[in-house]
Design a protein around this motif. Structure first.
Motif, PDB file in Angstrom:
ATOM      1  N   SER A 253       0.774  -1.038   0.050  1.00 42.65           N
ATOM      2  CA  SER A 253       0.080  -0.094   0.052  1.00 42.65           C
ATOM      3  C   SER A 253       0.786   1.284   0.156  1.00 42.65           C
ATOM      4  CB  SER A 253      -0.326   0.148   1.262  1.00 42.65           C
ATOM      5  OG  SER A 253      -1.524   1.441   1.301  1.00 42.65           O
ATOM      6  N   GLU A 254       2.016   1.206   0.688  1.00 37.49           N
ATOM      7  CA  GLU A 254       3.098   2.509   0.984  1.00 37.49           C
ATOM      8  C   GLU A 254       3.282   2.572  -0.424  1.00 37.49           C
ATOM      9  OE1 GLU A 254       6.294   2.537   4.443  1.00 37.49           O
ATOM     10  OE2 GLU A 254       4.532   1.994   5.536  1.00 37.49           O
ATOM     11  N   ARG A 258       3.154   5.899  -2.748  1.00 36.88           N
ATOM     12  CA  ARG A 258       4.480   7.093  -3.545  1.00 36.88           C
ATOM     13  C   ARG A 258       4.394   6.949  -5.279  1.00 36.88           C
ATOM     14  NH1 ARG A 258       8.790   8.546  -1.752  1.00 36.88           N
ATOM     15  NH2 ARG A 258      10.627   8.232  -3.376  1.00 36.88           N
ATOM     16  N   LEU A 259       4.000   5.816  -5.785  1.00 34.54           N
ATOM     17  CA  LEU A 259       3.623   5.685  -6.695  1.00 34.54           C
ATOM     18  C   LEU A 259       2.593   6.319  -7.371  1.00 34.54           C
ATOM     19  CD1 LEU A 259       4.443   4.455  -9.324  1.00 34.54           C
ATOM     20  CD2 LEU A 259       2.892   2.731  -8.605  1.00 34.54           C
ATOM     21  N   GLY A 260       1.545   7.136  -7.019  1.00 33.83           N
ATOM     22  CA  GLY A 260       0.518   7.873  -7.073  1.00 33.83           C
ATOM     23  C   GLY A 260       0.599   9.212  -6.916  1.00 33.83           C
ATOM     24  N   ARG A 261       1.604   9.515  -5.664  1.00 35.87           N
ATOM     25  CA  ARG A 261       1.878   9.939  -5.590  1.00 35.87           C
ATOM     26  C   ARG A 261       3.235  10.821  -7.144  1.00 35.87           C
ATOM     27  NH1 ARG A 261       2.082   9.726  -0.314  1.00 35.87           N
ATOM     28  NH2 ARG A 261       4.314   9.876  -0.744  1.00 35.87           N
ATOM     29  N   SER A 382      11.259  10.446   2.880  1.00 37.56           N
ATOM     30  CA  SER A 382       9.828   9.699   1.997  1.00 37.56           C
ATOM     31  C   SER A 382      10.181  10.714   0.230  1.00 37.56           C
ATOM     32  CB  SER A 382       8.705   9.443   2.849  1.00 37.56           C
ATOM     33  OG  SER A 382       8.407  11.239   2.974  1.00 37.56           O
ATOM     34  N   SER A 383      10.707  11.697   0.676  1.00 36.47           N
ATOM     35  CA  SER A 383      10.503  12.885  -0.277  1.00 36.47           C
ATOM     36  C   SER A 383      10.636  12.242  -1.898  1.00 36.47           C
ATOM     37  CB  SER A 383      11.069  14.164   0.046  1.00 36.47           C
ATOM     38  OG  SER A 383      12.267  14.408  -0.767  1.00 36.47           O
ATOM     39  N   LEU A 384       9.876  12.939  -2.295  1.00 39.82           N
ATOM     40  CA  LEU A 384       9.835  12.803  -3.901  1.00 39.82           C
ATOM     41  C   LEU A 384      10.832  12.938  -4.975  1.00 39.82           C
ATOM     42  CD1 LEU A 384       5.728  13.127  -4.732  1.00 39.82           C
ATOM     43  CD2 LEU A 384       7.402  10.549  -3.856  1.00 39.82           C
ATOM     44  N   GLY A 385      11.468  13.966  -4.366  1.00 40.26           N
ATOM     45  CA  GLY A 385      12.655  14.756  -4.760  1.00 40.26           C
ATOM     46  C   GLY A 385      12.402  15.687  -6.226  1.00 40.26           C
TER      47      GLY A 385
ATOM     48  N   ALA B 183       1.033  15.544   3.099  1.00 40.49           N
ATOM     49  CA  ALA B 183       1.270  14.092   3.403  1.00 40.49           C
ATOM     50  C   ALA B 183       2.327  13.955   3.311  1.00 40.49           C
ATOM     51  CB  ALA B 183       0.017  13.608   3.188  1.00 40.49           C
ATOM     52  N   ASP B 184       3.551  13.504   2.275  1.00 36.45           N
ATOM     53  CA  ASP B 184       4.756  13.204   1.752  1.00 36.45           C
ATOM     54  C   ASP B 184       5.558  13.850   2.008  1.00 36.45           C
ATOM     55  OD1 ASP B 184       4.813  14.654  -0.009  1.00 36.45           O
ATOM     56  OD2 ASP B 184       5.657  14.164  -1.058  1.00 36.45           O
TER      57      ASP B 184
END
Lengths: 417, 225
Positions: A253-254, A258-261, A382-385, B183-184
């Motif tokens: 789920s996590e 993350r993929l969605g975001r 957990s940042s997407l960068g 949230a992230d």
């Protein structure tokens, strides 16, 4: 170097060489003619002198020193006649000048005389002067006319070329335009324009396709992701699952979240780059946006015990309000995320600039690199960068300037417009 | 409560249907706009969930028509498009909410309940759960008639938990509900724990039983048992 200047260089060098060769040839040929003329005159004089010497009863004394032009010297034996050149002092002008002399021997009154007829070669000096002057004049004339011609050419003939160049300079692929030109008289420029038109239309099509593909792909990814997430959520409600199954499901789920975001952030980035958010005409006030965002982030700020100072004037740039919100949001979340415990954030909003300073750890990377996509200071987060990449793109689209400075413990991000 | 789901993706529709059935909602499914209109003409729905990217035309038109014919029905748009323009247009047309794919079913559930509650003008808007009574319009929370002062986040959290009672809620879905796109920012979910802990303490201080159960590794569950 301009093409015309280069052509001019070659033209000048070539014409100089040709001119000097021509001038030399001209000089030689004219000199030959002048010499021949002088010789002719000398021979005519010789005929006259001979006739006179034959018909004179007595030789006048003065004829012996006739001056520079005719000299009689008694000699014992005759010799061969010849022509020579020599320099003599011209008493009239008091300077040394070239003379051509015809020397021959004649018998008069029972004696041999050596007769020397001299002819001043003034013409030749004049000739030299004339040639130098002419060449100088022609060179000057040529230079001036070439320069004039070139400036006229660049204005007239090259005009379509510079027009095409200007259009190419201003060309922006994001505006999906194909460059079109009026037909040109010059064949080469017409061909160039046609090639540019073909090229830009191909580029535009390719870009459009790519853009559509990216957007569609991102959209299409959202639905399967929604299915995955909804199935996972359904599974979570299953009471018969063991703890280890739940934990595994939780990681799935996590990852899916993350993929969605990530997908949404990339989609947003693509849209901004495609300039789908056009700025209005009035500047927007950033103060309410910043204050609202600070309120949203209040609990995060409190949790990390950060202190926030603001010094804001009610100003802002001209841009799409949604982009302004993303800009502020990403700058503030960046300042919070990379802050230290009990750190500080200082927000300064002035006419033409917004600066957000935060305390933070020293950087390992070059600060400018942090604007790159997927660039992260730590792999743990957990940042997407994509946060600062988004900020950078927004600034680029809106013609704003983004700067990252590090001043000891302070990290300063400044947007100016 | 009756819901109508207009969604062309069968797998997603089934999940949504299952989810709402557990909530004792009747959730009907229409695969396209045509059949949706057919259903709407027969039954009265409390809320319609519309995917605006339907294969047979622009979903925004469907919303427009729904609004015209059945103004009292709540509408929630579900879309894979996050485009701001679409969102604004959708809301301008009178849809009550807009949810971007992918979403958490618990989030959808909370939104549906909020829409139904808001649409239910005459009725009782009170939310009750065990000893907890909430007046959503006043943001007033009480346990045994004693007021409880909650922060904005704690209040949102409580509403969300009650809307999704008896269900396992993942930490991500709670985080996304409370902080949305931010949230992230949470590098770990300890942060949710702080809010949960504070909320639980405030409720229990007023004599409320501990309804909140933590599910190891996953999240939380709010239930009366």
């Amino acid at each position: 170097m301009k093409l015309l200047v280069q052509i001019l260089r070659y033209q000048l060098v070539t014409s100089m060489v040709v001119l000097f060769l021509g001038a030399g040839l001209f000089y030689v040929s004219v000199r030959y003619l002048v010499d021949r003329e002088a010789n002719k005159e000398l021979f005519q004089s010789q005929v006259k002198v001979r006739w006179q010497l034959k018909h004179l009863e007595t030789l006048p004394v003065y004829i012996l020193q006739l001056g520079d032009s005719l000299q009689l010297e008694p000699v014992r034996y005759p010799g061969r006649s010849f022509i020579r050149e020599t320099s003599m002092l011209n008493l009239a002008e008091n300077e040394v000048q070239p003379y051509r002399q015809l020397v021959f021997y004649e018998r008069a009154l029972g004696r041999w005389y050596r007769v020397t007829i001299s002819k001043m070669l003034l013409q030749r000096q004049h000739l030299m002067e004339a040639v130098v002057m002419t060449v100088t004049f022609i060179v000057t004339l040529m230079l001036v006319s070439l320069l004039l011609l070139n400036s006229w050419l660049s204005k007239r003939l090259w005009k379509p070329f510079y027009k095409t160049l200007g259009k190419l300079d201003d060309y922006q692929i994001q505006q999906h335009e194909t460059l079109r030109f009026e037909p040109q008289e010059t064949l080469e420029f017409d061909q160039l324009n046609q090639s540019v038109t073909h090229l830009t239309s191909r580029v535009t099509t390719a870009y459009q396709n790519l853009k559509e593909f990216t957007e569609n792909a991102s959209h299409e990814i959202q639905t399967p992701l929604a299915v995955i997430l909804s199935k996972i959520e359904g599974l979570f409600q299953d009471e018969t699952l063991t703890e280890s199954q739940l934990i595994a499901l939780s990681s799935v789920s996590e990852a899916a979240n993350r993929l969605g975001r990530l997908n949404q952030a990339l989609l947003l980035l693509t849209k901004i780059e495609n300039r789908q958010f056009l700025a209005g005409s009035d500047p927007i006030n950033l103060v309410p946006i910043i204050s609202g965002k600070l309120r949203d982030l209040e609990d995060l700020i409190e949790q990390r015990e950060l202190s926030v100072q603001t010094d804001m004037h009610a100003v802002g740039p001209v841009m799409h309000p949604a982009l302004a919100e993303i800009l502020v949001n990403n700058l503030l979340t960046n300042a919070i995320r990379h802050n230290v415990e009990k750190g500080k954030i200082i927000i300064i909003l002035r006419e033409r600039m917004l600066s957000i300073r935060n305390t933070g750890k020293p950087l390992n990377a070059n600060p400018e690199q942090l604007f790159e996509r997927f660039r992260k200071e730590s792999t743990l987060s957990s940042s997407l960068g994509l946060g600062l990449a988004l900020v950078k793109t927004i600034c680029e689209v809106n013609g704003q300037n983004l700067k990252y400075d590090i001043d000891n413990e302070w990290h300063v991000l400044t947007v100016s417009w | 409560m009756k819901l109508l789901l207009i969604e062309d993706e069968k797998a997603l529709a089934t999940s949504i249907q299952n989810y709402f059935q557990r909530e004792n909602f009747i959730c009907e499914w229409a695969q396209d706009y045509e059949s949706a209109i057919g259903k709407i003409n027969i039954y009265k729905y409390d809320c319609v969930l519309v995917d605006i990217m339907l294969p047979d035309g622009d979903g925004l038109n469907a919303v427009r028509e729904l609004k015209k014919k059945f103004p009292e029905t709540g509408i929630i748009i579900i879309s894979a498009k996050n485009s701001l323009d679409d969102r604004i247009e959708g809301l301008n047309l009178g849809s009550d909410d807009y949810l971007t794919k992918p979403f958490h079913l618990s989030e959808l559930n909370a939104r549906v309940q909020a829409v139904i509650r808001r649409r239910n003008f005459q009725g009782n808007q009170q939310i009750r759960f065990g000893k907890i009574v909430i007046e959503p319009q006043e943001h007033f929370v009480s346990v045994d008639a004693q007021e409880i002062i909650l922060t904005r986040k704690e209040y949102d959290l409580l509403i969300y938990l009650i809307a999704n009672k008896n269900r396992v809620l993942t930490k991500e879905s709670i985080a996304e509900h409370l902080w949305g796109d931010d949230a992230d920012l949470m590098d770990n979910f300890d942060f949710i724990y702080t809010h949960i802990k504070n909320l639980r303490k405030k409720l229990m201080d007023k004599g409320c039983p501990d309804y909140l159960r933590s599910i190891y590794g996953v999240g939380y569950k709010f239930s009366e048992q």
